[in-house]
Scaffold this motif. Structure first.
Motif, mmCIF file in Angstrom:
data_model
loop_
_atom_site.group_PDB
_atom_site.id
_atom_site.type_symbol
_atom_site.label_atom_id
_atom_site.label_comp_id
_atom_site.label_asym_id
_atom_site.label_seq_id
_atom_site.Cartn_x
_atom_site.Cartn_y
_atom_site.Cartn_z
ATOM 1 N N ASP A 115 -1.271 13.220 -30.564
ATOM 2 C CA ASP A 115 -0.366 13.690 -31.862
ATOM 3 C C ASP A 115 0.832 12.802 -31.952
ATOM 4 O O ASP A 115 2.041 13.261 -32.446
ATOM 5 C CB ASP A 115 -0.209 14.907 -32.081
ATOM 6 C CG ASP A 115 0.227 15.333 -33.692
ATOM 7 O OD1 ASP A 115 -0.443 14.698 -34.537
ATOM 8 O OD2 ASP A 115 0.745 16.314 -33.848
ATOM 9 N N LEU A 116 0.792 11.428 -31.789
ATOM 10 C CA LEU A 116 2.045 10.518 -31.775
ATOM 11 C C LEU A 116 2.509 10.582 -33.171
ATOM 12 O O LEU A 116 1.725 10.344 -34.068
ATOM 13 C CB LEU A 116 1.857 9.366 -31.244
ATOM 14 C CG LEU A 116 1.395 9.333 -29.686
ATOM 15 C CD1 LEU A 116 1.012 7.977 -29.303
ATOM 16 C CD2 LEU A 116 2.257 10.185 -28.702
ATOM 17 N N ARG A 117 3.828 10.764 -33.419
ATOM 18 C CA ARG A 117 4.337 10.589 -34.815
ATOM 19 C C ARG A 117 5.103 9.250 -35.013
ATOM 20 O O ARG A 117 5.404 9.006 -36.350
ATOM 21 C CB ARG A 117 5.226 11.918 -34.875
ATOM 22 C CG ARG A 117 4.631 13.220 -34.646
ATOM 23 C CD ARG A 117 3.465 13.264 -35.600
ATOM 24 N NE ARG A 117 2.904 14.526 -35.410
ATOM 25 C CZ ARG A 117 2.981 15.943 -36.198
ATOM 26 N NH1 ARG A 117 4.172 15.612 -37.033
ATOM 27 N NH2 ARG A 117 2.205 16.766 -35.945
ATOM 28 N N ASP A 118 5.670 8.396 -34.313
ATOM 29 C CA ASP A 118 6.385 7.316 -34.546
ATOM 30 C C ASP A 118 5.499 6.386 -35.164
ATOM 31 O O ASP A 118 4.317 6.019 -34.731
ATOM 32 C CB ASP A 118 7.096 6.928 -33.303
ATOM 33 C CG ASP A 118 8.073 5.927 -33.638
ATOM 34 O OD1 ASP A 118 9.221 6.252 -33.417
ATOM 35 O OD2 ASP A 118 7.675 4.518 -33.712
ATOM 36 N N ALA A 154 15.804 6.106 -30.493
ATOM 37 C CA ALA A 154 15.495 7.190 -31.319
ATOM 38 C C ALA A 154 14.422 8.373 -30.682
ATOM 39 O O ALA A 154 14.504 9.423 -30.573
ATOM 40 C CB ALA A 154 15.226 6.993 -32.607
ATOM 41 N N VAL A 155 13.388 7.606 -30.145
ATOM 42 C CA VAL A 155 12.267 8.236 -29.704
ATOM 43 C C VAL A 155 12.857 9.104 -28.215
ATOM 44 O O VAL A 155 12.667 10.350 -28.034
ATOM 45 C CB VAL A 155 11.041 7.522 -29.126
ATOM 46 C CG1 VAL A 155 10.023 8.181 -28.484
ATOM 47 C CG2 VAL A 155 10.297 6.960 -30.434
ATOM 48 N N LEU A 156 13.668 8.357 -27.431
ATOM 49 C CA LEU A 156 14.080 9.085 -26.339
ATOM 50 C C LEU A 156 15.202 10.319 -26.696
ATOM 51 O O LEU A 156 15.086 11.237 -26.057
ATOM 52 C CB LEU A 156 15.042 8.166 -25.552
ATOM 53 C CG LEU A 156 14.317 7.143 -24.745
ATOM 54 C CD1 LEU A 156 15.227 6.055 -24.108
ATOM 55 C CD2 LEU A 156 13.578 7.779 -23.739
ATOM 56 N N ALA A 157 16.054 9.924 -27.847
ATOM 57 C CA ALA A 157 16.765 11.125 -28.535
ATOM 58 C C ALA A 157 15.990 12.341 -28.663
ATOM 59 O O ALA A 157 16.581 13.411 -28.524
ATOM 60 C CB ALA A 157 17.747 10.597 -29.410
#
Length: 219
Positions: free
Chosen positions: A158-161, A215-218
């Motif tokens: 369920d990846l969102r990016d 942003a993904v890491l955050a």
């Protein structure tokens, strides 16, 4: 039949060579992200299935391709459509997933020269990969744009990016899910003549990708 998702934006110069190199048993799905150079028509003439992806972004194109893939043999590959990777290497990546030895195989880029992977892009990738190793323990050295996994398992993450953070989100989600991840060397060539990468082609593009991944890491 193994589906191969090819996110595409104005890759007319690369598609004929790329699609002619597709191995037997691998079915190309060109996820077109709004090309204006005839990429869709060229892809169809070379036997690819083409889907239109109105929402711009690397992750949006890959996700749409994932939804269009299947049923096939249960394995799906992702490959940039710019001619920098050789589809002939796909069986080597898909094999360990098909055999059940691992859940995800990532291609570690081995550039043929500086033109293939500019130093600014290589450095940014190395920093992010090191953070992923430290945070997750995954044995990865590249935020890989060439990879193979089980199709149903990929969708279940369920990846969102929907931008350039997608490959990084995949690695982080795979680690959380306890996936077995393997990295294999793949040859990385300069893009097709007359084209420029949306990421590595400019410092600005690289910085935009790094911003998306941070942003993904955050999160």
């Amino acid at each position: 039949m193994t589906d191969v998702v090819l996110p595409c934006l104005n890759e007319a110069a690369a598609l004929p060579w790329l699609l002619s190199r597709m191995p037997d048993g691998f079915r190309p799905i060109v996820a077109d992200n709004g090309s204006t150079d005839g990429s869709r028509e060229i892809a169809r003439r070379h036997g690819a299935r083409v889907i239109d992806v109105p929402r711009r972004g690397y992750g949006a194109a890959v996700h749409a391709g994932m939804l269009a893939a299947g049923p096939g043999d249960g394995v799906v590959c992702v490959l940039d459509a710019d001619g920098s990777f050789d589809p002939a290497e796909l069986p080597r990546l898909a094999g360990p997933v098909r055999d059940g030895a691992v859940d995800l195989v990532c291609g570690r880029r081995r550039p043929t020269g500086v033109r293939a992977w500019p130093l600014h892009a290589r450095a940014g990738n190395a920093v992010l990969a090191r953070r992923v190793r430290r945070a997750t323990g995954l044995p990865v050295h590249d935020i890989a744009p060439m990879r193979a996994a089980r199709h149903d398992a990929m969708l279940a993450l369920d990846l969102r990016d929907r931008r350039f953070g997608y490959p990084l989100e995949l690695l982080l989600a795979a680690a959380r899910a306890g996936w077995r991840v393997r990295e294999l060397d793949v040859t990385y060539r300069p893009r097709a003549a007359g084209t420029r990468s949306k990421v590595t082609g400019t410092v600005r593009g690289t910085l935009r990708a790094i911003h998306d991944m941070r942003a993904v890491l955050a999160r």
